[in-house]
Design a protein around this motif. Structure first.
Motif, PDB file in Angstrom:
ATOM      1  N   ASP A 259      48.340  44.528  26.985  1.00 49.38           N
ATOM      2  CA  ASP A 259      48.062  44.175  28.381  1.00 49.38           C
ATOM      3  C   ASP A 259      46.569  43.941  28.556  1.00 49.38           C
ATOM      4  OD1 ASP A 259      50.737  45.536  29.845  1.00 49.38           O
ATOM      5  OD2 ASP A 259      49.978  46.703  28.149  1.00 49.38           O
ATOM      6  N   ARG A 260      46.231  43.045  29.474  1.00 43.07           N
ATOM      7  CA  ARG A 260      44.831  43.002  29.896  1.00 43.07           C
ATOM      8  C   ARG A 260      44.511  44.318  30.615  1.00 43.07           C
ATOM      9  NH1 ARG A 260      44.259  40.247  33.812  1.00 43.07           N
ATOM     10  NH2 ARG A 260      46.399  39.585  34.219  1.00 43.07           N
ATOM     11  N   LEU A 261      43.270  44.749  30.508  1.00 44.68           N
ATOM     12  CA  LEU A 261      42.871  46.005  31.139  1.00 44.68           C
ATOM     13  C   LEU A 261      42.823  45.794  32.659  1.00 44.68           C
ATOM     14  CD1 LEU A 261      41.945  48.918  30.556  1.00 44.68           C
ATOM     15  CD2 LEU A 261      39.606  48.091  30.724  1.00 44.68           C
ATOM     16  N   ASP A 262      43.879  46.218  33.329  1.00 46.40           N
ATOM     17  CA  ASP A 262      43.984  45.987  34.769  1.00 46.40           C
ATOM     18  C   ASP A 262      44.788  47.119  35.394  1.00 46.40           C
ATOM     19  OD1 ASP A 262      43.698  43.459  36.836  1.00 46.40           O
ATOM     20  OD2 ASP A 262      45.439  44.704  37.290  1.00 46.40           O
ATOM     21  N   TYR A 263      44.398  47.505  36.620  1.00 48.22           N
ATOM     22  CA  TYR A 263      45.084  48.611  37.275  1.00 48.22           C
ATOM     23  C   TYR A 263      46.531  48.286  37.620  1.00 48.22           C
ATOM     24  CZ  TYR A 263      43.159  45.870  41.186  1.00 48.22           C
ATOM     25  OH  TYR A 263      42.781  44.846  42.030  1.00 48.22           O
ATOM     26  N   SER A 264      46.896  47.000  37.642  1.00 54.54           N
ATOM     27  CA  SER A 264      48.281  46.637  37.944  1.00 54.54           C
ATOM     28  C   SER A 264      49.216  46.895  36.763  1.00 54.54           C
ATOM     29  CB  SER A 264      48.362  45.154  38.337  1.00 54.54           C
ATOM     30  OG  SER A 264      48.059  44.319  37.224  1.00 54.54           O
ATOM     31  N   LYS A 265      48.669  47.123  35.574  1.00 53.06           N
ATOM     32  CA  LYS A 265      49.496  47.241  34.360  1.00 53.06           C
ATOM     33  C   LYS A 265      50.061  48.639  34.132  1.00 53.06           C
ATOM     34  CE  LYS A 265      48.807  42.931  33.305  1.00 53.06           C
ATOM     35  NZ  LYS A 265      49.899  41.941  33.438  1.00 53.06           N
ATOM     36  N   GLY A 266      49.648  49.610  34.916  1.00 56.38           N
ATOM     37  CA  GLY A 266      50.216  50.950  34.786  1.00 56.38           C
ATOM     38  C   GLY A 266      49.861  51.649  33.492  1.00 56.38           C
ATOM     39  N   LEU A 267      48.671  51.403  32.961  1.00 59.39           N
ATOM     40  CA  LEU A 267      48.314  51.967  31.655  1.00 59.39           C
ATOM     41  C   LEU A 267      48.115  53.484  31.682  1.00 59.39           C
ATOM     42  CD1 LEU A 267      45.979  49.166  30.252  1.00 59.39           C
ATOM     43  CD2 LEU A 267      48.416  49.519  29.868  1.00 59.39           C
ATOM     44  N   PRO A 268      47.446  54.065  32.674  1.00 53.26           N
ATOM     45  CA  PRO A 268      47.357  55.535  32.696  1.00 53.26           C
ATOM     46  C   PRO A 268      48.735  56.191  32.773  1.00 53.26           C
ATOM     47  CG  PRO A 268      45.733  54.575  34.168  1.00 53.26           C
ATOM     48  CD  PRO A 268      46.636  53.464  33.752  1.00 53.26           C
TER      49      PRO A 268
END
Length: 470
Positions: A259-268
């Motif tokens: 994923d691109r590093l973005d808050y929409s991707k739910g990475l945390p």
């Protein structure tokens, strides 16, 4: 044949492997001798008034660029586009940073671009605008007297009415959008959100043919879920060897996220779900490995530096608590990898973890499925909030906010019998082959042409009716 004129924020780069969108648009532009317009990589001292042809002699279509000034990059791009529209359209109105100078720059840039494009158009040209950077572009072109067919495709989600109304000039945005002949959205959910906003905020009338009428305008609206070059990606993934030092699949299962590093991707949330998996299934220690690739994006905005710091902290905590001398449970790579290398990694991974909090489509989900070995495929764990979930119902659909449910889905994917994995993969592949990237561009452009003919017929009928004595 009429030309197709594409407008996007970025032009395809000859230095990188072409992705699905570049492939589709290159094919249709080459067939018509079309034009692709986008921002150049140069920062200008003064706003330019002309499009600059980019010299690529081998191309079958023309690329034309326009420069941004430093102020436009700050206000139009980082400002209104990515500090107002992006967070609101992804359900994060709390992150919106609205400033009047952003609004002014966004509309001024679209007006300037419209003036440059108007001088380029020929009768019969179709103008296809890509994404949220140019929502007012059709309105600015109509103001200049342009009557060509103009379509918009929005690659990101369309917000619900409550979120949209957070934007101070949301009614004017809707008014501008209705100057497009056709608005293409990723999913039926997005279509419903758009129509609901038009009805609530603009008193629009929803027509029986799916179009919307307001402000004396009528616009067709439909979903066109974007696809990938399914056959090409599958072939490339099967031919490319995985990178060295990738785990032995007989000893350790690979879980992958890209994923691109973005808050929409739910990475945390994804990292925490993986941690829950390790906590609830200690027998997986040394037997699984999670690889998260997250290239940087929009690094000038505070929200992105904050999420990068959070991910680095979480990765350190998870590895500190669970790693062993010969096992690193989570590897986090904050840079892009070559496209062909990604394909081989997808094929090697037993689980594809695609869990955005909001996403227009998410092509990684489709690439992961296309890359699999049909004889021994991996399993896709997919957020129900990704646009891809409307098509890819055979994936394991999850709520990314529920870390326990995501952990359970990963565990189920790791233990899924071969027969079930094959059946799910075969069904997903049928859909990806039927609705690939060529299907997407062909279907959209056919609908745009049909919309234009329908408009001409309705106009002729209205003129004829006005000439008949009452």
């Amino acid at each position: 044949m009429s030309r197709i004129i594409v407008v996007s924020n970025r032009l395809p780069s000859p230095r990188s492997s072409a992705g699905g969108l570049a492939v589709a648009l290159t094919d249709c532009l080459s067939a018509t001798g079309g034009v692709w317009i986008g921002t150049s990589e140069d920062i200008a001292t003064e706003p330019g008034q002309r499009l600059r042809p980019l010299d690529e002699t081998e191309s079958l279509f023309v690329k034309m660029g326009f420069d941004l000034t430093r102020q436009e990059h700050e206000n139009y791009y980082l400002g209104y586009s990515n500090s107002v529209l992006w967070p609101v359209f992804h359900g994060r109105a709390d992150l919106m940073d609205y400033r009047e100078e952003y609004d002014i720059s966004y509309h001024a840039l679209n007006a300037r671009l419209a003036a440059m494009i108007a001088g380029l158009l020929r009768p019969g040209d179709l103008l296809w605008v890509q994404d949220y950077h140019f929502l007012p572009l059709a309105a600015e072109l109509r103001r200049l007297g342009v009557s060509n067919a103009i379509g918009l495709f929005l690659h990101i989600p369309f917000p619900d009415t409550n979120d949209l109304q957070v934007i101070p000039d949301h009614v004017e945005l809707l008014r501008a959008l209705l100057d497009y002949d056709l608005i293409g959205l990723q999913t039926q959910r997005d279509v419903n959100a758009f129509l609901g906003s038009c009805r609530t905020c603009a008193g629009a009338e929803l027509m029986i043919d799916g179009s919307v009428s307001a402000f004396g305008k009528r616009t067709a609206v439909a979903s066109f879920p974007i696809g990938i070059d399914t056959e090409g990606f599958a072939l490339e993934a099967s031919r490319t060897l995985p990178p060295r030092h990738v785990e032995d699949p007989e000893r350790q299962h690979l879980i992958i996220g890209v994923d691109r590093l973005d808050y929409s991707k739910g990475l945390p949330q994804r990292f925490l779900a993986y941690e829950r998996l390790l906590e609830t299934h200690p027998e997986l220690a040394g037997r699984v490995s999670f690889l998260q690739i997250a290239p940087p994006t929009r690094s000038g905005l505070r929200a992105y530096s904050e999420i990068r710091a959070e991910l680095e902290r979480l990765a350190g905590c998870i590895n500190g608590a669970h790693a062993d001398i010969d096992w690193t449970p989570l590897r986090y790579i904050h840079r892009a990898l070559p496209r062909e290398q990604l394909g081989s990694l997808y094929r090697r991974a037993r689980v594809g973890l695609v869990t955005p909090l909001a996403d227009g489509m998410n092509l990684v989900a489709k690439e992961y499925v296309a890359a699999q070995d049909p004889e021994n495929p991996g399993v896709l764990v997919l957020s129900r909030f990704a646009g891809a979930a409307e098509q890819m119902t055979e994936a394991l659909l999850v709520n990314p906010h529920d870390r326990g449910a995501v952990a359970q889905a990963i565990h189920r994917a790791l233990r899924m019998p071969l027969g079930e994995r094959r059946a799910r993969h075969a069904s997903l592949m049928r859909k990806l082959l039927e609705e690939d990237i060529t299907w997407w561009s062909t279907t959209y452009l056919k609908r745009l042409r049909d919309t234009v003919w329908h408009r001409k017929i309705v106009t002729a009928q209205s003129e004829l009716a006005s000439q008949i004595p009452g």
